[in-house]
Enzyme design. Structure first.
Site, PDB file in Angstrom:
ATOM      1  N   ASP A  28       0.448  -7.044  -3.033  1.00 46.65           N
ATOM      2  CA  ASP A  28      -0.986  -6.896  -2.796  1.00 46.65           C
ATOM      3  C   ASP A  28      -1.606  -6.269  -4.038  1.00 46.65           C
ATOM      4  OD1 ASP A  28      -3.563  -6.611  -1.404  1.00 46.65           O
ATOM      5  OD2 ASP A  28      -2.368  -6.923   0.392  1.00 46.65           O
ATOM      6  N   GLU A  67      -9.142 -13.243   2.018  1.00 51.20           N
ATOM      7  CA  GLU A  67     -10.003 -12.375   1.235  1.00 51.20           C
ATOM      8  C   GLU A  67      -9.976 -12.683  -0.268  1.00 51.20           C
ATOM      9  OE1 GLU A  67      -9.876  -8.573   4.260  1.00 51.20           O
ATOM     10  OE2 GLU A  67      -8.416  -8.581   2.643  1.00 51.20           O
ATOM     11  N   ARG A  89       0.841  -1.204   0.000  1.00 50.20           N
ATOM     12  CA  ARG A  89       0.000   0.000   0.000  1.00 50.20           C
ATOM     13  C   ARG A  89       0.866   1.240   0.000  1.00 50.20           C
ATOM     14  NH1 ARG A  89      -2.995  -4.046   2.573  1.00 50.20           N
ATOM     15  NH2 ARG A  89      -4.663  -4.637   1.148  1.00 50.20           N
ATOM     16  N   HIS A 129      -5.957 -10.755  -3.777  1.00 51.86           N
ATOM     17  CA  HIS A 129      -4.988  -9.656  -3.618  1.00 51.86           C
ATOM     18  C   HIS A 129      -3.920  -9.663  -4.714  1.00 51.86           C
ATOM     19  CE1 HIS A 129      -6.511  -8.017   0.143  1.00 51.86           C
ATOM     20  NE2 HIS A 129      -6.696  -9.254   0.562  1.00 51.86           N
ATOM     21  N   ASP A 182      -1.954  -0.552  12.829  1.00 55.02           N
ATOM     22  CA  ASP A 182      -2.473   0.541  11.997  1.00 55.02           C
ATOM     23  C   ASP A 182      -3.767   1.082  12.619  1.00 55.02           C
ATOM     24  OD1 ASP A 182      -3.415  -2.084  11.314  1.00 55.02           O
ATOM     25  OD2 ASP A 182      -4.484  -1.215   9.617  1.00 55.02           O
TER      26      ASP A 182
END
Ligand SMILES: [Zn+2]
Length: 476
Positions: free
Chosen positions: A161, A286, A132, A222, A381
């Site tokens: 990712d 995910e 990210r 991802h 985070d």
């Protein structure tokens, strides 16, 4: 000290704290590091009048009940170190540096004492997401140094990712040419990657500090960054883009095409060569199955292998890669979603959702080894307080430290390898912010992983003292 040692016996006798060491056999590097550390230290007190260097000696051959045990014996003019292994010798050094710092910053005296110390868990991990947002190798090294000071020993490097691929590939160069970059909403091009040389350098640095680096290639979900360069490995090839928003993509790698499987195996081979450690993280979180349900290749694979459903297909893909990596001596780790299927019993589950109680029970009952990283407690985070920056919920210093780890794996403690905290970087774009999210919560992680030896107020007081230590030991 952080983490607080398991056993520390302090005698009444005390001496002016050493300002210099001479090295006994096997301790040259450690003595040099200590002398370097002491050189920059502005002591509150006048130096020992005798000015004589203290002798650092290594006691070998002792047997210890617990792996990674070290022992420190401090007496006038001499410190005796012993350790179960070279790694534990580094722990002795970390502890000694903290003792010396504290002595020089207070009354200049060090007490005669005996410390015997060992960790509760063998997996003491810290994670960093560089997809990210990417961070310079110099920062990664600083991160590793902090880990080493806190006796953390596993660095989980989240290198890929949807929003960016970060590893130079010789076999698939479009990964650094296309997958490493994304176009932000304002049109700016964001990205970058680590060259193989940089990765080797980081790994070598970590190894020197006794830290194992675990790469993560998150699959089959991802993978949008990869599909932007190699769309043929999706169920339904089209013009994909590296994602510039956070969230979950419906498009994932196709588990039905042989070409996709071969691509994955080829890629993990290339990456595995860069990381000499024993573990390899394959993600597995995910990954929505809508594409697989509609894909003729995926459905054919399910039929041919007699699999139950799409979750089973993911387990098959995971196991195929796991078996391939096992030939290279690697053990595979996956996020707790892998327990929705039936992966090989050798696979280690990283339990992250909620308080991880349900996943922990499941892995305990089914005999899977696991690492605890529940987002309710150990996602750094998340906000550190109600009014501080961060994502989602609030994870205060106290909440981290009080994570009730004793309530997990009661029947099968042998299956619990340890504990880890994660630093996802959707909301973290600078090294300054990353550091602020870690400190002081990473101190609490250290004590969870090493084993808590005090109550919370005692820890909180030590955490405050540690601020001075860390700004001296790790200047930024
Ligand atoms: Zn497919």
């Amino acid at each position: 000290m952080i983490p607080k040692p398991v056993a520390q016996t302090i005698y009444t006798e005390s001496f002016p704290a050493p300002r210099q060491f001479s090295a006994g056999e096997g301790l040259t590097t450690i003595a040099e590091e200590l002398n370097h550390f002491l050189n920059g230290l502005q002591s509150q007190t006048t130096p020992d009048e005798s000015g004589k260097a203290w002798r650092l000696e290594l006691h070998t051959g002792a047997a210890y009940e617990h792996p990674e045990t070290y022992q420190l014996e401090i007496d006038q003019g001499r410190i005796l170190l012993s350790a179960a292994d070279p790694q534990a010798l580094r722990y002795a050094l970390s502890t000694l540096k903290q003792l010396l710092f504290s002595a020089h910053k207070t009354d200049g005296l060090i007490h005669k004492q005996l410390i015997r110390d060992y960790p509760r868990y063998r997996w003491r991990g810290l994670h960093l997401d560089v997809s990210r947002h990417i961070f310079e190798p110099a920062f990664i090294k600083q991160y590793l140094k902090l880990m080493s000071e806190l006796k953390l020993n596993k660095f989980h490097w989240h290198l890929t990712d949807d929003q960016g691929w970060r590893i130079e590939s010789k076999r698939y160069p479009l990964l650094q040419e296309i997958s490493a970059w994304r176009k932000e909403a304002d049109g700016e091009r964001y990205g970058g990657y680590y060259t193989q040389g940089e990765i080797r350098e980081v790994v070598a640095y970590a190894t020197e500090l006794g830290i194992e680096v675990i790469p993560e290639l998150d699959l089959p979900g991802h993978m949008m960054a990869v599909l932007s360069a190699y769309p043929q490995f999706a169920c339904n090839p089209q013009a994909f883009d590296t994602m510039n928003v956070w969230g979950i993509s419906e498009d994932i790698l196709c588990a039905g095409k042989d070409s996709t499987r071969d691509f994955i195996l080829d890629l993990v081979d290339e990456v595995a060569e860069l990381f000499p450690g024993a573990y390899f993280h394959l993600g597995g979180d995910e990954a929505p199955k809508d594409r697989w349900k509609a894909c003729p290749y995926c459905q054919k694979r399910i039929r041919e292998l007699g699999l139950k459903d799409e979750e089973d297909l993911q387990s098959w893909l995971f196991d195929t890669v796991t078996a391939h990596l096992a030939l290279r001596g690697k053990t595979v780790i996956g996020w707790d979603e892998i327990l929705e299927g039936n992966p090989s019993r050798e696979t280690i589950a990283m339990l992250w959702r909620g308080d991880a109680k349900a996943a922990a029970l499941q892995s305990e009952n089914r005999g899977y080894r696991a690492i605890l990283v529940p987002n309710h407690y150990l996602y750094f985070d998340w906000k550190a307080s109600d009014d501080s920056p961060g994502a989602f919920g609030v994870t205060t210093l106290q909440k981290v430290w009080q994570f009730p780890i004793d309530e997990y794996f009661i029947q099968r403690p042998d299956l619990l390898l340890g504990v880890q905290a994660n630093l996802w970087t959707e909301q973290i774009s600078t090294t300054q912010r990353a550091w602020e999210m870690l400190i002081p919560r990473v101190y609490a992680l250290s004590e969870l992983a090493w084993g808590k030896q005090s109550d919370y107020p005692d820890f909180e007081a030590r955490a405050q003292l540690w601020e001075d230590y860390i700004s001296y030991a790790l200047p930024r």
